[in-house]
Design a protein around this motif. Structure first.
Motif, PDB file in Angstrom:
ATOM      1  N   PRO A   1      50.066 -12.990 -57.905  1.00  0.00           N
ATOM      2  CA  PRO A   1      49.670 -12.959 -56.492  1.00  0.00           C
ATOM      3  C   PRO A   1      50.773 -12.485 -55.554  1.00  0.00           C
TER       4      PRO A   1
ATOM      5  N   TRP B   1      47.791  -7.557 -54.004  1.00  0.00           N
ATOM      6  CA  TRP B   1      47.026  -8.088 -52.884  1.00  0.00           C
ATOM      7  C   TRP B   1      45.699  -8.684 -53.344  1.00  0.00           C
ATOM      8  N   LEU B   2      45.024  -8.047 -54.303  1.00  0.00           N
ATOM      9  CA  LEU B   2      43.743  -8.564 -54.792  1.00  0.00           C
ATOM     10  C   LEU B   2      43.917  -9.895 -55.523  1.00  0.00           C
TER      11      LEU B   2
ATOM     12  N   LYS C   1      46.216 -12.043 -54.841  1.00  0.00           N
ATOM     13  CA  LYS C   1      46.484 -13.021 -53.784  1.00  0.00           C
ATOM     14  C   LYS C   1      45.186 -13.453 -53.108  1.00  0.00           C
ATOM     15  N   GLN C   2      44.290 -12.515 -52.854  1.00  0.00           N
ATOM     16  CA  GLN C   2      42.997 -12.847 -52.242  1.00  0.00           C
ATOM     17  C   GLN C   2      42.158 -13.715 -53.174  1.00  0.00           C
ATOM     18  N   HIS C   3      42.189 -13.409 -54.471  1.00  0.00           N
ATOM     19  CA  HIS C   3      41.459 -14.213 -55.441  1.00  0.00           C
ATOM     20  C   HIS C   3      41.992 -15.649 -55.475  1.00  0.00           C
TER      21      HIS C   3
ATOM     22  N   LYS D   1      43.542 -17.218 -53.095  1.00  0.00           N
ATOM     23  CA  LYS D   1      43.193 -17.862 -51.829  1.00  0.00           C
ATOM     24  C   LYS D   1      41.738 -18.332 -51.833  1.00  0.00           C
ATOM     25  N   THR D   2      40.838 -17.498 -52.334  1.00  0.00           N
ATOM     26  CA  THR D   2      39.424 -17.856 -52.409  1.00  0.00           C
ATOM     27  C   THR D   2      39.201 -19.017 -53.369  1.00  0.00           C
TER      28      THR D   2
ATOM     29  N   SER E   1      40.400 -22.278 -51.799  1.00  0.00           N
ATOM     30  CA  SER E   1      39.483 -22.848 -50.806  1.00  0.00           C
ATOM     31  C   SER E   1      38.266 -23.471 -51.473  1.00  0.00           C
TER      32      SER E   1
END
Length: 122
Positions: free
Chosen positions: A11, A15-16, A18-20, A22-23, A26
């Motif tokens: 991550p 960037w992808l 890191k987004q994964h 983060k999702t 959450s």
């Protein structure tokens, strides 16, 4: 080649990824779960052995988190926002013991010994 693949899932570098992360974070926070709670002891016997070796308090906390998550899911609800903020979804409790169990089974296999557990189907 291995370093390229590691950079894809890191991550800090991708960037992808890191987004994964983060999702996923959450979604785990909504139910109060940790990432290690997603491992299924019925799927892999090494995970079952690692859970057996952990202290009882840690295993009981895991079971309580799973029960709470199932209850919230059945009610179609999430944890309150103040409790979601307190959750630590990527704080690991199983990885070290799982790595130890996998090293021991690999060592037994290298020495030619029989495995500690074998799957048997009736």
């Amino acid at each position: 080649m291995a370093s390229f693949l590691q950079s894809l899932v890191d991550p800090r570098k991708n960037w992808l990824a890191k987004q994964h992360m983060k999702t996923l974070s959450s979604r785990l926070r909504r139910y109060g779960l940790r990432y290690d709670d997603l491992y299924d002891p019925y799927y892999e016997l090494d995970i079952k052995e690692a859970l057996n070796r952990l202290p009882r308090e840690i295993v009981d906390a895991r079971h309580q988190r799973l029960k709470r998550a199932m209850d919230l899911s059945m009610k179609h609800e999430y944890l309150p926002d103040d409790l979601q903020a307190m959750q630590t979804p990527f704080r690991s409790y199983l990885q070290e013991m799982l790595a130890l169990v996998k090293r021991e089974s690999a060592e037994r296999e290298a020495l030619g010994a029989l495995p500690l557990y074998q799957r048997t189907f009736p």
